[in-house]
Design a protein around this motif. Structure first.
Motif, PDB file in Angstrom:
ATOM      1  N   ALA A   1      25.920  39.755  46.948  1.00 58.04           N
ATOM      2  CA  ALA A   1      25.989  38.512  46.168  1.00 58.04           C
ATOM      3  C   ALA A   1      25.282  38.677  44.827  1.00 58.04           C
ATOM      4  O   ALA A   1      24.309  39.423  44.707  1.00 58.04           O
ATOM      5  CB  ALA A   1      25.366  37.363  46.948  1.00 58.04           C
ATOM      6  N   ILE A   2      25.777  37.956  43.821  1.00 58.46           N
ATOM      7  CA  ILE A   2      25.153  37.957  42.495  1.00 58.46           C
ATOM      8  C   ILE A   2      24.127  36.825  42.456  1.00 58.46           C
ATOM      9  O   ILE A   2      24.449  35.686  42.804  1.00 58.46           O
ATOM     10  CB  ILE A   2      26.208  37.727  41.393  1.00 58.46           C
ATOM     11  N   LEU A   3      22.918  37.120  42.048  1.00 59.34           N
ATOM     12  CA  LEU A   3      21.856  36.112  42.005  1.00 59.34           C
ATOM     13  C   LEU A   3      21.944  35.289  40.728  1.00 59.34           C
ATOM     14  O   LEU A   3      22.068  35.820  39.628  1.00 59.34           O
ATOM     15  CB  LEU A   3      20.480  36.778  42.087  1.00 59.34           C
ATOM     16  N   LEU A   4      21.874  33.969  40.890  1.00 60.70           N
ATOM     17  CA  LEU A   4      21.874  33.053  39.747  1.00 60.70           C
ATOM     18  C   LEU A   4      20.689  32.104  39.872  1.00 60.70           C
ATOM     19  O   LEU A   4      20.671  31.235  40.743  1.00 60.70           O
ATOM     20  CB  LEU A   4      23.182  32.250  39.693  1.00 60.70           C
ATOM     21  N   ASP A   5      19.684  32.283  39.026  1.00 58.20           N
ATOM     22  CA  ASP A   5      18.548  31.365  38.958  1.00 58.20           C
ATOM     23  C   ASP A   5      18.833  30.377  37.835  1.00 58.20           C
ATOM     24  O   ASP A   5      18.803  30.735  36.655  1.00 58.20           O
ATOM     25  CB  ASP A   5      17.248  32.122  38.675  1.00 58.20           C
ATOM     26  N   ASN A   6      19.136  29.152  38.213  1.00 59.67           N
ATOM     27  CA  ASN A   6      19.547  28.165  37.208  1.00 59.67           C
ATOM     28  C   ASN A   6      18.446  27.157  36.876  1.00 59.67           C
ATOM     29  O   ASN A   6      18.732  26.045  36.417  1.00 59.67           O
ATOM     30  CB  ASN A   6      20.825  27.446  37.647  1.00 59.67           C
ATOM     31  N   SER A   7      17.191  27.555  37.105  1.00 63.54           N
ATOM     32  CA  SER A   7      16.058  26.654  36.861  1.00 63.54           C
ATOM     33  C   SER A   7      16.093  26.061  35.458  1.00 63.54           C
ATOM     34  O   SER A   7      15.832  24.868  35.261  1.00 63.54           O
ATOM     35  CB  SER A   7      14.734  27.391  37.069  1.00 63.54           C
ATOM     36  N   TYR A   8      16.410  26.895  34.488  1.00 59.26           N
ATOM     37  CA  TYR A   8      16.353  26.440  33.089  1.00 59.26           C
ATOM     38  C   TYR A   8      17.684  26.598  32.369  1.00 59.26           C
ATOM     39  O   TYR A   8      17.728  26.755  31.152  1.00 59.26           O
ATOM     40  CB  TYR A   8      15.245  27.209  32.357  1.00 59.26           C
ATOM     41  N   MET A   9      18.768  26.542  33.148  1.00 62.91           N
ATOM     42  CA  MET A   9      20.102  26.660  32.550  1.00 62.91           C
ATOM     43  C   MET A   9      20.761  25.292  32.478  1.00 62.91           C
ATOM     44  O   MET A   9      20.598  24.458  33.370  1.00 62.91           O
ATOM     45  CB  MET A   9      20.984  27.607  33.382  1.00 62.91           C
ATOM     46  N   THR A  10      21.537  25.081  31.414  1.00 66.58           N
ATOM     47  CA  THR A  10      22.333  23.859  31.324  1.00 66.58           C
ATOM     48  C   THR A  10      23.588  24.054  32.162  1.00 66.58           C
ATOM     49  O   THR A  10      23.931  25.181  32.557  1.00 66.58           O
ATOM     50  CB  THR A  10      22.729  23.563  29.874  1.00 66.58           C
ATOM     51  N   ILE A  11      24.288  22.950  32.429  1.00 68.36           N
ATOM     52  CA  ILE A  11      25.536  23.032  33.191  1.00 68.36           C
ATOM     53  C   ILE A  11      26.551  23.895  32.453  1.00 68.36           C
ATOM     54  O   ILE A  11      27.261  24.706  33.052  1.00 68.36           O
ATOM     55  CB  ILE A  11      26.100  21.622  33.458  1.00 68.36           C
ATOM     56  N   ASP A  12      26.606  23.742  31.136  1.00 66.46           N
ATOM     57  CA  ASP A  12      27.546  24.539  30.335  1.00 66.46           C
ATOM     58  C   ASP A  12      27.219  26.028  30.420  1.00 66.46           C
ATOM     59  O   ASP A  12      28.127  26.872  30.508  1.00 66.46           O
ATOM     60  CB  ASP A  12      27.519  24.098  28.868  1.00 66.46           C
ATOM     61  N   GLU A  13      25.941  26.366  30.395  1.00 68.10           N
ATOM     62  CA  GLU A  13      25.524  27.771  30.497  1.00 68.10           C
ATOM     63  C   GLU A  13      25.882  28.343  31.866  1.00 68.10           C
ATOM     64  O   GLU A  13      26.322  29.504  31.969  1.00 68.10           O
ATOM     65  CB  GLU A  13      24.023  27.889  30.251  1.00 68.10           C
ATOM     66  N   GLN A  14      25.715  27.545  32.909  1.00 67.80           N
ATOM     67  CA  GLN A  14      26.071  27.990  34.259  1.00 67.80           C
ATOM     68  C   GLN A  14      27.571  28.256  34.351  1.00 67.80           C
ATOM     69  O   GLN A  14      28.002  29.268  34.921  1.00 67.80           O
ATOM     70  CB  GLN A  14      25.693  26.925  35.286  1.00 67.80           C
ATOM     71  N   MET A  15      28.360  27.338  33.788  1.00 66.59           N
ATOM     72  CA  MET A  15      29.805  27.490  33.857  1.00 66.59           C
ATOM     73  C   MET A  15      30.273  28.728  33.100  1.00 66.59           C
ATOM     74  O   MET A  15      31.156  29.457  33.562  1.00 66.59           O
ATOM     75  CB  MET A  15      30.491  26.245  33.302  1.00 66.59           C
ATOM     76  N   GLN A  16      29.681  28.968  31.949  1.00 63.15           N
ATOM     77  CA  GLN A  16      30.047  30.154  31.178  1.00 63.15           C
ATOM     78  C   GLN A  16      29.734  31.416  31.974  1.00 63.15           C
ATOM     79  O   GLN A  16      30.533  32.357  32.010  1.00 63.15           O
ATOM     80  CB  GLN A  16      29.288  30.160  29.847  1.00 63.15           C
ATOM     81  N   TRP A  17      28.585  31.422  32.625  1.00 61.24           N
ATOM     82  CA  TRP A  17      28.155  32.557  33.446  1.00 61.24           C
ATOM     83  C   TRP A  17      29.145  32.790  34.597  1.00 61.24           C
ATOM     84  O   TRP A  17      29.589  33.922  34.838  1.00 61.24           O
ATOM     85  CB  TRP A  17      26.752  32.286  33.987  1.00 61.24           C
ATOM     86  N   LEU A  18      29.507  31.715  35.294  1.00 60.91           N
ATOM     87  CA  LEU A  18      30.421  31.811  36.429  1.00 60.91           C
ATOM     88  C   LEU A  18      31.813  32.268  36.002  1.00 60.91           C
ATOM     89  O   LEU A  18      32.434  33.111  36.659  1.00 60.91           O
ATOM     90  CB  LEU A  18      30.522  30.456  37.133  1.00 60.91           C
ATOM     91  N   LEU A  19      32.303  31.721  34.904  1.00 61.58           N
ATOM     92  CA  LEU A  19      33.633  32.085  34.423  1.00 61.58           C
ATOM     93  C   LEU A  19      33.702  33.543  34.011  1.00 61.58           C
ATOM     94  O   LEU A  19      34.705  34.224  34.249  1.00 61.58           O
ATOM     95  CB  LEU A  19      34.043  31.181  33.259  1.00 61.58           C
ATOM     96  N   GLU A  20      32.627  34.043  33.405  1.00 65.41           N
ATOM     97  CA  GLU A  20      32.581  35.452  33.018  1.00 65.41           C
ATOM     98  C   GLU A  20      32.640  36.350  34.244  1.00 65.41           C
ATOM     99  O   GLU A  20      33.362  37.347  34.273  1.00 65.41           O
ATOM    100  CB  GLU A  20      31.314  35.732  32.207  1.00 65.41           C
ATOM    101  N   LYS A  21      31.876  36.001  35.288  1.00 62.43           N
ATOM    102  CA  LYS A  21      31.883  36.793  36.525  1.00 62.43           C
ATOM    103  C   LYS A  21      33.262  36.738  37.182  1.00 62.43           C
ATOM    104  O   LYS A  21      33.767  37.740  37.689  1.00 62.43           O
ATOM    105  CB  LYS A  21      30.819  36.273  37.494  1.00 62.43           C
ATOM    106  N   PHE A  22      33.867  35.551  37.178  1.00 66.06           N
ATOM    107  CA  PHE A  22      35.187  35.371  37.788  1.00 66.06           C
ATOM    108  C   PHE A  22      36.234  36.241  37.086  1.00 66.06           C
ATOM    109  O   PHE A  22      37.041  36.920  37.740  1.00 66.06           O
ATOM    110  CB  PHE A  22      35.583  33.891  37.724  1.00 66.06           C
ATOM    111  N   LYS A  23      36.203  36.232  35.768  1.00 65.57           N
ATOM    112  CA  LYS A  23      37.178  37.019  35.000  1.00 65.57           C
ATOM    113  C   LYS A  23      36.990  38.509  35.229  1.00 65.57           C
ATOM    114  O   LYS A  23      37.963  39.266  35.327  1.00 65.57           O
ATOM    115  CB  LYS A  23      37.051  36.692  33.513  1.00 65.57           C
ATOM    116  N   GLN A  24      35.733  38.950  35.318  1.00 70.99           N
ATOM    117  CA  GLN A  24      35.455  40.366  35.566  1.00 70.99           C
ATOM    118  C   GLN A  24      36.040  40.815  36.902  1.00 70.99           C
ATOM    119  O   GLN A  24      36.633  41.886  37.014  1.00 70.99           O
ATOM    120  CB  GLN A  24      33.942  40.596  35.567  1.00 70.99           C
ATOM    121  N   ILE A  25      35.897  39.965  37.925  1.00 69.98           N
ATOM    122  CA  ILE A  25      36.336  40.329  39.269  1.00 69.98           C
ATOM    123  C   ILE A  25      37.859  40.261  39.408  1.00 69.98           C
ATOM    124  O   ILE A  25      38.478  41.138  40.037  1.00 69.98           O
ATOM    125  CB  ILE A  25      35.675  39.384  40.313  1.00 69.98           C
ATOM    126  N   THR A  26      38.475  39.254  38.811  1.00 75.22           N
ATOM    127  CA  THR A  26      39.915  39.064  39.003  1.00 75.22           C
ATOM    128  C   THR A  26      40.786  39.891  38.067  1.00 75.22           C
ATOM    129  O   THR A  26      42.001  40.007  38.285  1.00 75.22           O
ATOM    130  CB  THR A  26      40.284  37.570  38.835  1.00 75.22           C
TER     131      THR A  26
END
Length: 230
Positions: free
Chosen positions: A203-228
């Motif tokens: 699993a990829i670790l995501l510590d979102n303590s100080y991340m905005t929702i937009d930053e989290q989404m950008q992070w997730l979308l980047e990982k998704f695109k890399q995998i697919t």
């Protein structure tokens, strides 16, 4: 682009459901809230008076679990799925503090987890889903192509949960009560014998303590695109 299973696990009140819903919507996948299933079972227990002096009557629940039907139906106003328990919309009821204070007890019971895991696996057979919970990447979908483990500072998570309760009109629950409930749930989730909360090795670790929702989404979308796209 190939369709995959996305498993998002982690501690309570860290925004897993919000990010999973948003991700599913953006990539055209189906979102499944596994935590809502356990909350629905917990609500059923409360409705049927299966808690006696704070203890759950597991024998009665075992006899009754075959009568529990959990479904998800799309809410046209919110664009997200609502949880239904035996035909009744319980999306709001399962988010109460009463349910939150008891859900870790119910979700630790082996026969409850077995029943919910079977339902979750059935829902994910066609792939193209995003599911969040505590054991999605370790037990429900150990072969999921994308696994994310979300964590955040306990105080920050408690503040998020407290703010959510206030926004829904709950002005009676104090911040300290929310923090204590959260710490208790963390301990029970990590130490239960059946499917404890642990990070999957892949699993990829995501510590979102100080991340905005937009930053989290950008992070997730980047990982998704890399995998697919690989």
């Amino acid at each position: 682009m190939k369709r995959i299973v996305i498993a998002i696990d982690g501690f309570s009140s860290n925004g897993k459901s919000t990010m999973a819903k948003s991700l599913a919507k953006q990539i055209g996948y189906i979102y499944i809230d596994s935590g809502a299933m356990y909350r629905a079972v917990t609500l059923f227990c409360i409705q049927q008076d299966l808690f006696e002096d704070g203890k759950l009557n597991e024998g009665k629940l075992h006899d009754e679990i075959k009568n529990i039907r959990i479904e998800f139906q799309l809410n046209k106003d919110t664009g997200a799925p609502d949880t239904y328990l035996n035909g009744e919309n319980v999306e709001s009821a399962i988010r109460s503090m009463d349910v939150s204070s008891k859900v870790s007890i119910v979700s630790a019971i082996p026969f409850v987890r077995h029943a919910m895991v079977a339902l979750q696996q059935q829902l994910g057979k066609a792939k193209g889903i995003v599911m969040d919970g505590r054991d999605i990447g370790t037990v429900v979908f150990p072969d999921a192509e994308m696994k994310v483990f979300v964590t955040a500072d306990a105080t920050i998570r408690a503040q998020r949960r407290f703010d959510e309760l206030r926004s829904k009109g709950n002005t009676e629950t104090t911040f300290d009560e929310v923090l204590e409930n959260l710490k208790s749930r963390d301990h029970m989730d990590q130490t239960r014998a059946e499917s404890p909360l642990v990070k999957a090795d892949d699993a990829i670790l995501l510590d979102n303590s100080y991340m905005t929702i937009d930053e989290q989404m950008q992070w997730l979308l980047e990982k998704f695109k890399q995998i697919t796209t690989n």
